[in-house]
Every structure is written in structure tokens, then in C-alpha cells.
Scaffold this active site. Structure first.
Site, PDB file in Angstrom:
ATOM      1  N   SER A 169       0.850  -1.173   0.000  1.00 19.13           N
ATOM      2  CA  SER A 169       0.000   0.000   0.000  1.00 19.13           C
ATOM      3  C   SER A 169       0.896   1.235   0.000  1.00 19.13           C
ATOM      4  CB  SER A 169      -0.898  -0.067   1.236  1.00 19.13           C
ATOM      5  OG  SER A 169      -1.731   1.045   1.315  1.00 19.13           O
ATOM      6  N   HIS A 195      -2.674  -0.866  -3.361  1.00 22.73           N
ATOM      7  CA  HIS A 195      -3.740   0.124  -3.163  1.00 22.73           C
ATOM      8  C   HIS A 195      -3.356   1.402  -3.879  1.00 22.73           C
ATOM      9  CE1 HIS A 195      -4.244  -2.042   0.957  1.00 22.73           C
ATOM     10  NE2 HIS A 195      -4.843  -2.700  -0.020  1.00 22.73           N
ATOM     11  N   ASP A 212      -4.408  -4.602   5.900  1.00 19.24           N
ATOM     12  CA  ASP A 212      -4.815  -5.500   4.827  1.00 19.24           C
ATOM     13  C   ASP A 212      -3.674  -6.489   4.567  1.00 19.24           C
ATOM     14  OD1 ASP A 212      -6.511  -6.459   2.871  1.00 19.24           O
ATOM     15  OD2 ASP A 212      -5.820  -5.037   1.346  1.00 19.24           O
TER      16      ASP A 212
END
Ligand SMILES: C[S@@+](CC[C@H](N)C(=O)[O-])C[C@H]1O[C@@H](n2cnc3c(N)ncnc32)[C@H](O)[C@@H]1O
Lengths: 196, 283
Positions: free
Chosen positions: A19, A46, A139
Site C-alpha cells: 500500500s 492500493h 490488509d
């Protein structure tokens, strides 16, 4: 869902989640991977939701192996790298293809690393290596557990080195990981696999 | 020989067969990773422990089956999803639609209707809404009911307002909605030409001579074989010169009859039917 001979085409399935800080980390990781290799790499990163992602092109220009934006129902081939599309979860099917869903975000993320890791583990069990890189949310921690339960391995970027530590730390706290290392160490480990 | 990776996959295989035999809905050609995820969510929701238990009960309980349809389909949608897609529709398709005295439009897999009202607003601003008949269909009756009501929570309102502007429409989204306490309601002017009705793309038949078909983010749930079949259905339902608009991850690249289409804007998945060759003229 069928296990076809097609799905045996890659030696290992390497799934990567990242991310915040992920673009720079992926640049380093990919640059250190020696081509040709026999595994396949599928990446969820992401990103801001946008019309079109140019990441695959940026990475492809740096390395000698194909880096592609994942297409729906595309066969995962050895030696290739596939990258997620913003706003779509990326999933692995048992026939060795990639698929997508616009289902609700997981951990506020779409694509979600957990979704990629879980479906990869369901489809390829022991052949999966999950790698968690820099990121500012959790995540990937649940997905990593799933990967372990299905017999796969989990590598994590050394939090000391990661631009954002939260994601690597969350995974390390959640399970017994198989390797914690710098990006070059992670790449080296993959290179050793790629030769076998 | 059929071989699966995990034992649950055999249970799901059997479940889908049984559902098809008993209820006539065919999920066997759906992509398994997403469907499996949804089925496990459904088990949790219903507090059913194992898929074979679900199989036993679903054969005997129509209500449970209805909830299954409702929960295993992915109905997530939004107003003006991919705003630049709508700009492209305005630029490439609207001028062609203006040449027709009457326009028939089909939204296949319309979910809760946000996409349908988005296009209706665009048509309104182009002065085309009054000559349009819009068919909005889905396999899931409960989302159709919500689409018909046209009541939406205002939690995404500011994002939708931004999408509205980014899609190139004039004014404000709220010109088309009435604001309630924590929700918004679609203006009756937008709905008057819309027909909401159940239609299953896997089982049901051709839907008439359309000038425009929207089927966005539905084909991703199907295997390539089923995608091929459903795109064939669209091809037959399209007027010559009509348009097919797909989602960003969907394409005609693997469709047998792709030569019948011209990509009007490949990036935004806008295709025009420009030839009849290869189509099976069954009707
Ligand atoms: C993700 S939504 C897409 C909504 C909207 N088109 C969009 O892009 O935002 C997918 C929809 O397809 C519907 N669907 C799934 N299978 C279908 C089938 N066999 N026939 C018709 N609709 C189907 C689902 O019920 C769901 O509402």
C-alpha cells in the site's frame, strides 16, 4: 475451479500486497528479480481510484520480463508479473486464471490484499508464497493466515526498512512468518526458487 | 476427470447442480473464486455450518433460495461509476442516438439502479429522455425493487455529486433528486420511461431491438464460455448500428463474433455493431 494441466504452468505463485510506499518498494523488488523465472507474480497495490493505471507500464520499462495489468480471465503464465486495477478486487481461480469483482471493500480497500491472498491460497495451497510489503493499514494480515493454513509460505518486508510499518507488523503479529527481510533479500530468495 | 483443490469445492459443485435442477437458476458457469466467497458469507449470514446442510435446506425452502440469490450476487454499484466513461458515451453515442425518433435502451444487471438513473440524467441533458424506453433488468428481484423505489442513502452523496460533475453533466446531481432526512429520492421525471423487470442472462432469451445496451461489471462474474454466450445474446438483441457498453475489465477480445463490432472507444469499452456477418439470425 478445475485443476487443469494449464494451471501447472508456473512453479510457484507469488502474491504480493502493498500500500503506502508500495510503488518504490516494488521498483526495488522487481529490479532485483532475475529473468527468466519459473514462478508467476500477482500484485495487489492500493491506489487512488482513477480512470487508468499506468503502473504496469512504468514497471515494465524497468525490467526485462513482462509486467502486465491483470486482465479478466487471463491465464497466469510463468515469468510474468500481473498488477491489480484500481477499484476492482483481484482474485485467483483454480484453473490458473485471474478474475475480478467489484464487491464491497475489505479493510476499506478495493483491491484488497486479503482477497488476493485467500483466493490464491484456496486455488494453489502449498504452491503459494505471499509477500507483504510496506503499507499503512492491516490488509494482508488475515490473508496471510489463510495462506499458512493452506500450506503456503509468507514473507514480509523488514518493518525497519519499510516506508510504512503497519502492514508488515500486522502480518508478523498475526502469524509465524517464514522470512523477514530487506527487499533485496526477498528478491534473492525468489531468485533461488526461480532457478529450481 | 474432474479434480478440485479443496473438499469444499466438491460441495459447491453439488450445490450448484442441485440449485439448477430444483430452481432453474444456473450458477454453474460463474467464476468460482468470487462465488465461493459469497457462498461462505451466505453460510455465516444464515448460521448454517456446512455447504451440504445448505444444500439439504435449499431444496426444501424457497425463501432460503430467494435469499441465496439476493446474497450471492454482487450488487455493489454507484452513480456515474467511471465518470470518464459517461463523457465518452456523451461524445460518441449520444450524437448517433439523436438520429432516432425512438430509442430503446437495455441495462442488463442494473443492480439497485444507480447506473440507470445516471444514464437517464445524461439523456435528459441531451434532450433524449422523452424518446427513450429504458429496460432495466437483473436476476435479483430484491435489488430491482430498490431500483424501482429510487431511494438512496445520502452517505455517498458528495462523491456522487463529484462524479456527476466529472461525467460532464451540467448543474448538480440534486437537480434530479429530492433531499430527505438521510436519503435522496429520484425525481419522477427521470423514472417515467424506465421499466424494471427480472431477466436472467444465463437462462432467458433475447430482449428486442435495442439501440443501446449497458452491461457493466456483470460479465466479470462469468467464465469465458458463459461470457461468450451472453455477449451472443446481446449481439442478437442489438439493432444494426446499436451500441454495447461494458465495464472497464470486460471486453470483446475473446468473443467469437467480435468481427461484428467496431470499438468506438476501446479504453472505455464502447462497441458498435457494424456488421451482421456471423450472427445467427434465429429470431
Ligand atoms: C456489480 S453489479 C453491476 C451494477 C452496475 N451495472 C454497475 O456497473 O455498477 C452486477 C449485477 O449483475 C447481476 N447479475 C448477476 N448474474 C446475473 C444474471 N445471470 N442475469 C442478470 N443479472 C445478473 C447481479 O444481480 C448484480 O446486480
Amino acid at each position: 475451479m478445475l485443476i487443469s494441466s494449464d494451471s501447472d504452468r508456473f512453479s510457484r505463485l507469488v502474491v504480493v500486497g502493498t500500500s503506502w510506499g508500495g510503488i518504490d518498494a516494488l521498483k526495488v523488488l522487481l529490479k532485483h528479480i532475475n529473468a527468466p523465472f519459473t514462478f508467476s507474480v500477482v500484485i495487489v497495490i492500493h491506489q487512488e481510484r482513477q480512470k487508468k493505471s499506468h503502473l504496469s507500464k512504468i514497471f515494465a520499462e524497468m525490467v526485462s520480463f513482462p509486467v502486465l495489468e491483470a486482465e479478466d480471465k487471463q491465464q497466469i503464465l510463468p515469468g510474468n508479473v500481473y498488477i491489480s486495477t484500481p477499484n476492482y478486487h483481484l482474485l485467483v481461480e483454480q484453473d490458473g486464471t485471474l478474475s475480478h469483482t467489484v464487491d464491497r471493500p475489505v479493510n476499506f480497500c478495493r483491491p484488497s490484499v486479503d482477497v488476493l491472498f485467500q483466493t490464491a491460497a484456496d486455488a494453489f495451497g502449498k504452491r503459494v508464497i505471499a509477500i507483504v510489503l510496506t503499507g499503512a493499514n492491516q490488509d494482508g494480515a488475515n490473508g496471510s493466515k489463510w495462506v499458512k493454513q493452506r500450506g503456503g509460505q509468507v514473507f514480509v518486508q523488514d518493518p525497519k526498512e519499510a516506508e510504512a510499518k503497519v502492514m508488515p507488523l500486522a502480518t508478523i503479529a498475526n502469524i509465524d512468518v517464514d522470512l523477514i527481510g530487506s527487499l533485496s533479500t526477498l528478491a534473492l530468495t525468489l531468485n533461488n526458487l526461480g532457478r529450481s | 476427470m474432474l479434480k478440485y483443490q479443496n473438499d469444499e469445492d466438491y460441495d459447491i459443485h453439488a450445490l450448484l447442480e442441485v440449485i439448477y435442477l430444483k430452481w432453474g437458476y444456473d450458477f454453474r458457469g460463474y467464476s468460482k473464486a468470487s462465488l465461493t466467497r459469497r457462498i461462505f458469507f451466505f453460510l455465516q449470514e444464515e448460521r448454517i455450518d456446512r455447504i451440504p446442510d445448505l444444500q439439504f435446506r435449499i431444496v426444501r425452502d424457497r425463501g432460503l433460495f430467494s435469499r441465496f440469490i439476493k446474497d450471492v450476487t454482487v450488487n455493489v454499484t454507484e452513480m456515474f461509476r467511471d465518470p470518464s466513461f459517461y463523457r465518452s458515451v456523451k461524445k460518441h453515442i449520444v450524437p448517433q442516438l439523436e438520429t432516432y425518433p425512438h430509442i430503446k435502451i437495455w441495462h442488463a444487471g442494473c443492480a439497485t439502479g444507480e447506473e440507470v438513473y445516471s444514464l437517464a440524467m445524461l439523456l435528459d441533458q441531451a434532450g433524449l429522455l422523452d424518446r427513450a424506453t429504458i429496460y432495466a433488468t437483473d436476476i435479483n428481484r430484491s435489488v430491482l425493487d430498490r431500483a424501482k423505489k429510487g431511494i438512496y442513502s445520502d452517505s455517498h452523496l458528495s462523491q456522487y455529486q463529484q462524479n456527476f460533475k466529472d461525467a460532464g453533466l451540467n448543474g448538480d446531481l440534486l437537480d434530479y433528486f429530492e433531499k430527505g432526512y438521510d436519503h435522496v429520492i429520484v425525481d419522477s421525471r427521470l423514472r417515467k420511461n424506465i421499466v424494471f423487470t427480472e431477466h436472467d442472462l444465463v437462462i432467458d432469451h433475447v430482449f428486442g431491438e435495442m439501440q443501446l445496451i449497458f452491461c457493466r461489471n456483470v460479465l466479470i462474474y462469468f467464465t469465458r464460455e458463459l461470457q461468450d454466450k451472453v455477449i451472443g445474446l446481446f449481439t442478437e438483441s442489438l439493432d444494426f448500428g446499436g451500441y454495447l457498453c461494458l465495464g472497464i475489465k470486460e471486453s470483446l477480445d475473446f468473443f467469437d463474433g467480435r468481427a461484428m463490432f467496431t470499438a468506438v472507444d476501446a479504453d472505455h469499452r464502447l462497441f458498435q455493431k457494424t456488421s451482421n456477418k456471423g450472427s445467427s439470425d434465429k429470431r
